[in-house]
Write a protein that holds these residues in place. Structure first.
Motif, short mmCIF file in Angstrom:
data_model
loop_
_atom_site.label_atom_id
_atom_site.label_comp_id
_atom_site.label_asym_id
_atom_site.label_seq_id
_atom_site.Cartn_x
_atom_site.Cartn_y
_atom_site.Cartn_z
N LYS A 1 0.84 -1.21 0.00
CA LYS A 1 0.00 0.00 0.00
C LYS A 1 0.87 1.25 0.00
CE LYS A 1 -3.93 2.35 0.98
NZ LYS A 1 -3.72 3.55 0.24
N GLU B 1 2.33 1.81 -3.39
CA GLU B 1 1.30 2.34 -4.28
C GLU B 1 1.08 3.82 -4.01
OE1 GLU B 1 -2.21 -0.06 -3.79
OE2 GLU B 1 -1.27 -1.83 -4.70
N ASN C 1 1.81 6.84 -6.67
CA ASN C 1 0.73 7.74 -7.07
C ASN C 1 0.92 9.17 -6.58
OD1 ASN C 1 -0.62 5.67 -8.43
ND2 ASN C 1 -1.68 5.01 -6.58
#
Length: 177
Positions: free
Chosen positions: A117, A120, A124
């Motif tokens: 997570k 990610e 992003n």
């Protein structure tokens, strides 16, 4: 009587103590004890002979059955292991370790999910996007022929390959000079 509370002298004890003890026994008591001593020694010798005969007979039976020392050892180890695994302590320890393993596995899985997570989130993030764009721009300027739009992993692989190619070229030039 034959059984007295007097101690029997051990090997190496003072000889005078042995003489004093023998003097406190009557001739009759000493004769009885000597007879009993001879009888017990004879019984021990007979039992030793019987034991030796039994061991020989046991070895013969095992030989006829094809049981050798290695098989016997294996059977003893197997039986000992079965005895150990059937104990309450082993079962409790096994259960505890199993539970600990399950908890550790769950914890590692959770940590892995958190890390994934976080990666990610980083990928992003605006900062990473900006960095990725700059690398893409640099790649298109240096590479020229390839269209822009490759992902970051491709860019890194491309840079690593270029670096490896330069190193090999330099080594080749050094060897030829």
């Amino acid at each position: 009587g034959l059984l007295r509370s007097d101690s029997i002298p051990e090997v190496g004890e003072d000889a005078a103590a042995t003489v004093v003890m023998a003097e406190t026994l009557s001739e009759e008591e000493q004769d009885e004890l000597r007879k009993e001593l001879a009888k017990v020694e004879e019984e021990i010798q007979t039992l030793s002979q019987v034991l030796a005969a039994k061991e020989k007979h046991l070895a013969e039976i095992k030989r006829k059955l094809g049981i050798n020392s290695l098989q016997e050892l294996r059977q003893n180890i197997t039986k000992s292991w079965q005895d150990v695994t059937s104990t309450t302590a082993y079962k409790k320890t096994s259960e505890t370790l199993s539970q600990a393993g399950q908890k550790a596995s769950a914890a590692f899985s959770s940590v892995g999910s958190v890390i994934t997570k976080k990666f990610e989130d980083v990928r992003n993030s605006p900062t990473f996007k900006s960095f990725e764009e700059k690398v893409e721009n640099l790649k298109s300027k240096v590479g020229g022929s390839k269209p822009a739009g490759g992902d970051f992993g491709e860019v890194l692989n491309s840079a690593a390959n270029a670096s490896a190619t330069e190193t090999i070229a330099e080594q080749t030039q050094e060897e030829t000079h």
